[in-house]
Design a protein around this motif. Structure first.
Motif, PDB file in Angstrom:
ATOM      1  N   GLU A   7       0.450  -1.341  -0.326  1.00  0.00           N
ATOM      2  CA  GLU A   7      -0.337  -0.336  -0.040  1.00  0.00           C
ATOM      3  C   GLU A   7       0.593   1.131  -0.128  1.00  0.00           C
ATOM      4  N   ASP A   8       1.983   1.250   0.499  1.00  0.00           N
ATOM      5  CA  ASP A   8       3.235   2.003   0.125  1.00  0.00           C
ATOM      6  C   ASP A   8       3.333   2.419  -1.150  1.00  0.00           C
ATOM      7  N   THR A  26      10.323   1.626  -6.999  1.00  0.00           N
ATOM      8  CA  THR A  26       9.278   2.962  -6.885  1.00  0.00           C
ATOM      9  C   THR A  26       8.773   3.482  -8.438  1.00  0.00           C
ATOM     10  N   GLY A  27       7.872   3.833  -8.637  1.00  0.00           N
ATOM     11  CA  GLY A  27       6.986   4.513  -9.683  1.00  0.00           C
ATOM     12  C   GLY A  27       6.152   4.253  -9.593  1.00  0.00           C
ATOM     13  N   HIS A  28       4.723   3.281  -8.770  1.00  0.00           N
ATOM     14  CA  HIS A  28       3.815   3.842  -9.716  1.00  0.00           C
ATOM     15  C   HIS A  28       3.426   4.651  -8.537  1.00  0.00           C
ATOM     16  N   ASN A  29       2.026   5.051  -8.845  1.00  0.00           N
ATOM     17  CA  ASN A  29       1.436   6.694  -7.538  1.00  0.00           C
ATOM     18  C   ASN A  29       0.193   6.522  -7.400  1.00  0.00           C
ATOM     19  N   ASN A  30      -0.049   5.052  -7.134  1.00  0.00           N
ATOM     20  CA  ASN A  30      -1.008   4.295  -5.684  1.00  0.00           C
ATOM     21  C   ASN A  30      -0.711   2.996  -5.631  1.00  0.00           C
ATOM     22  N   VAL A  31      -1.506   2.579  -4.789  1.00  0.00           N
ATOM     23  CA  VAL A  31      -1.483   0.736  -4.180  1.00  0.00           C
ATOM     24  C   VAL A  31      -0.985   0.566  -5.293  1.00  0.00           C
TER      25      VAL A  31
END
Length: 75
Positions: A7-8, A26-31
């Motif tokens: 969820e981070d 890292t790179g997604h902008n939501n869960v």
């Protein structure tokens, strides 16, 4: 290796025997919802509630391809 989503908004790669965290993607902008690894172990694919699918190099954690603004069926 064990790969988890969170969820981070991250994908985490763990060493199974030691339990040590090897890498955080890292790179997604939501869960981050789902992930899988290619049969040869070289590519990780993840999907997110940001309606994207990301392709990562398993060895380096580099995101090399994104598919941004897909419909809700991705999740």
């Amino acid at each position: 290796r064990l790969i988890t989503t969170g969820e981070d908004f991250t994908i985490k790669i763990w060493h199974i025997e030691s339990g040590n965290l090897l890498m955080t993607l890292t790179g997604h902008n939501n869960v981050a919802k789902t992930c899988d690894i290619s049969p040869d172990g070289t590519v990780i694919v993840s999907s997110s509630r940001d309606n994207s699918i990301r392709f990562w190099k398993a060895e380096t954690g580099e995101c090399f391809f994104v598919i941004d603004g897909l419909l809700d069926w991705v999740n």
